[in-house]
Design a protein around this motif. Structure first.
Motif, PDB file in Angstrom:
ATOM      1  N   ARG A 114     -15.660  -4.695  20.079  1.00  0.00           N
ATOM      2  CA  ARG A 114     -16.870  -4.494  20.582  1.00  0.00           C
ATOM      3  C   ARG A 114     -17.047  -2.984  20.983  1.00  0.00           C
ATOM      4  O   ARG A 114     -16.249  -2.647  21.894  1.00  0.00           O
ATOM      5  N   GLY A 115     -18.229  -2.251  20.541  1.00  0.00           N
ATOM      6  CA  GLY A 115     -18.318  -0.797  20.822  1.00  0.00           C
ATOM      7  C   GLY A 115     -17.278  -0.066  20.525  1.00  0.00           C
ATOM      8  O   GLY A 115     -17.096   1.158  21.016  1.00  0.00           O
ATOM      9  N   LEU A 118     -15.494   2.914  18.730  1.00  0.00           N
ATOM     10  CA  LEU A 118     -15.953   4.182  18.113  1.00  0.00           C
ATOM     11  C   LEU A 118     -15.391   4.236  16.871  1.00  0.00           C
ATOM     12  O   LEU A 118     -14.519   3.818  16.371  1.00  0.00           O
ATOM     13  N   PRO A 119     -16.140   5.025  16.082  1.00  0.00           N
ATOM     14  CA  PRO A 119     -15.956   5.063  14.615  1.00  0.00           C
ATOM     15  C   PRO A 119     -14.683   5.858  14.172  1.00  0.00           C
ATOM     16  O   PRO A 119     -14.083   5.387  13.330  1.00  0.00           O
ATOM     17  N   GLY A 120     -14.215   6.719  15.086  1.00  0.00           N
ATOM     18  CA  GLY A 120     -12.910   7.662  15.172  1.00  0.00           C
ATOM     19  C   GLY A 120     -11.859   6.486  15.153  1.00  0.00           C
ATOM     20  O   GLY A 120     -10.911   6.506  14.504  1.00  0.00           O
ATOM     21  N   VAL A 121     -11.896   5.519  16.232  1.00  0.00           N
ATOM     22  CA  VAL A 121     -10.977   4.582  16.289  1.00  0.00           C
ATOM     23  C   VAL A 121     -10.811   3.562  15.110  1.00  0.00           C
ATOM     24  O   VAL A 121      -9.863   3.428  14.451  1.00  0.00           O
ATOM     25  N   ARG A 122     -11.846   2.923  14.545  1.00  0.00           N
ATOM     26  CA  ARG A 122     -11.835   2.393  13.437  1.00  0.00           C
ATOM     27  C   ARG A 122     -11.251   3.155  12.015  1.00  0.00           C
ATOM     28  O   ARG A 122     -10.642   2.587  11.401  1.00  0.00           O
ATOM     29  N   ALA A 123     -11.554   4.505  12.099  1.00  0.00           N
ATOM     30  CA  ALA A 123     -11.066   5.267  11.107  1.00  0.00           C
ATOM     31  C   ALA A 123      -9.386   5.083  11.036  1.00  0.00           C
ATOM     32  O   ALA A 123      -8.762   5.281  10.122  1.00  0.00           O
ATOM     33  N   THR A 124      -8.996   5.542  12.173  1.00  0.00           N
ATOM     34  CA  THR A 124      -7.756   5.630  12.572  1.00  0.00           C
ATOM     35  C   THR A 124      -7.039   4.218  12.185  1.00  0.00           C
ATOM     36  O   THR A 124      -5.713   4.152  11.498  1.00  0.00           O
ATOM     37  N   ILE A 125      -7.437   3.332  12.512  1.00  0.00           N
ATOM     38  CA  ILE A 125      -6.951   1.754  12.269  1.00  0.00           C
ATOM     39  C   ILE A 125      -6.947   1.597  10.673  1.00  0.00           C
ATOM     40  O   ILE A 125      -5.996   1.148  10.277  1.00  0.00           O
ATOM     41  N   ASP A 126      -7.859   2.056  10.022  1.00  0.00           N
ATOM     42  CA  ASP A 126      -8.148   1.843   8.691  1.00  0.00           C
ATOM     43  C   ASP A 126      -6.905   2.837   7.745  1.00  0.00           C
ATOM     44  O   ASP A 126      -6.322   2.177   7.231  1.00  0.00           O
ATOM     45  N   LEU A 127      -6.864   3.781   8.388  1.00  0.00           N
ATOM     46  CA  LEU A 127      -5.980   4.798   7.774  1.00  0.00           C
ATOM     47  C   LEU A 127      -4.396   4.397   8.090  1.00  0.00           C
ATOM     48  O   LEU A 127      -3.573   4.414   7.176  1.00  0.00           O
ATOM     49  N   LEU A 128      -4.297   4.077   9.174  1.00  0.00           N
ATOM     50  CA  LEU A 128      -2.678   3.408   9.733  1.00  0.00           C
ATOM     51  C   LEU A 128      -2.481   2.129   8.849  1.00  0.00           C
ATOM     52  O   LEU A 128      -1.331   1.921   8.313  1.00  0.00           O
ATOM     53  N   ALA A 129      -3.316   1.385   8.584  1.00  0.00           N
ATOM     54  CA  ALA A 129      -3.274   0.173   7.812  1.00  0.00           C
ATOM     55  C   ALA A 129      -3.055   0.464   6.437  1.00  0.00           C
ATOM     56  O   ALA A 129      -1.939  -0.053   5.716  1.00  0.00           O
ATOM     57  N   GLY A 130      -3.705   1.375   5.572  1.00  0.00           N
ATOM     58  CA  GLY A 130      -3.542   1.897   4.377  1.00  0.00           C
ATOM     59  C   GLY A 130      -2.163   2.360   4.122  1.00  0.00           C
ATOM     60  O   GLY A 130      -1.711   2.115   3.087  1.00  0.00           O
ATOM     61  N   ALA A 131      -1.587   3.288   5.096  1.00  0.00           N
ATOM     62  CA  ALA A 131      -0.409   4.111   5.044  1.00  0.00           C
ATOM     63  C   ALA A 131       0.601   3.034   5.059  1.00  0.00           C
ATOM     64  O   ALA A 131       1.594   3.235   4.364  1.00  0.00           O
ATOM     65  N   LEU A 132       0.496   2.090   5.980  1.00  0.00           N
ATOM     66  CA  LEU A 132       1.527   1.188   6.189  1.00  0.00           C
ATOM     67  C   LEU A 132       1.950   0.424   4.955  1.00  0.00           C
ATOM     68  O   LEU A 132       2.979   0.093   4.602  1.00  0.00           O
ATOM     69  N   LYS A 133       0.765  -0.040   4.652  1.00  0.00           N
ATOM     70  CA  LYS A 133       0.597  -1.071   3.322  1.00  0.00           C
ATOM     71  C   LYS A 133       1.271  -0.407   2.104  1.00  0.00           C
ATOM     72  O   LYS A 133       2.060  -0.938   1.289  1.00  0.00           O
ATOM     73  N   ALA A 134       1.067   0.934   1.939  1.00  0.00           N
ATOM     74  CA  ALA A 134       1.610   1.710   0.933  1.00  0.00           C
ATOM     75  C   ALA A 134       3.012   1.897   1.128  1.00  0.00           C
ATOM     76  O   ALA A 134       3.670   2.119   0.073  1.00  0.00           O
ATOM     77  N   GLN A 135       3.663   1.821   2.258  1.00  0.00           N
ATOM     78  CA  GLN A 135       5.300   2.148   2.364  1.00  0.00           C
ATOM     79  C   GLN A 135       5.738   0.540   2.256  1.00  0.00           C
ATOM     80  O   GLN A 135       7.025   0.715   1.878  1.00  0.00           O
ATOM     81  N   VAL A 136       5.206  -0.327   2.085  1.00  0.00           N
ATOM     82  CA  VAL A 136       5.906  -1.761   2.203  1.00  0.00           C
ATOM     83  C   VAL A 136       5.993  -2.292   0.523  1.00  0.00           C
ATOM     84  O   VAL A 136       5.751  -1.618  -0.224  1.00  0.00           O
TER      85      VAL A 136
END
Length: 118
Positions: free
Chosen positions: A97-98, A100-118
């Protein structure tokens, strides 16, 4: 790269840097669980890499952290036919809740990067 083929139960694997427990999966479906007494314990991969390079013992490290040292011959794979059990990575943040867009972008970036490594 020089490879040393040993088994997790080999006493040479009991002198380690990092973990008090070595749990591994073999390429042919084998499982091993060996209790060891670490000579060095740290939550920092750089320290564990330096300890292994200094000959203190073996270290269980993510390949991304040690690929340069493996390539240069500063580290050698001692259990090439074995790998660690899959782990879980947690990303902790205060609340959705609440968010910040930067936090959401960081989560998405990390999730995508980790998924690519697996």
């Amino acid at each position: 790269m020089r490879r040393r083929s040993v088994e997790p139960a080999d006493p040479r694997c009991h002198r380690n840097a990092g973990s008090a427990h070595l749990g591994a999966l073999g390429t042919r479906g084998q499982k091993a669980s060996v209790a060891v007494e670490p000579k060095v314990s740290a939550g920092d991969f750089t320290i564990l890499i330096q300890a292994a390079q200094a000959g203190i013992g073996i270290a269980l490290l993510p390949e991304l952290e040690c690929q340069g040292a493996l390539r240069d011959g500063r580290l050698v794979r001692v259990l090439p036919d074995w790998s660690a059990k899959d782990g879980i990575i947690h990303l902790v943040f205060p609340s959705r809740r609440g968010m910040l867009p930067g936090v959401r972008a960081t989560i998405d970036l990390l999730a995508g990067a980790l998924k690519a490594q697996v």
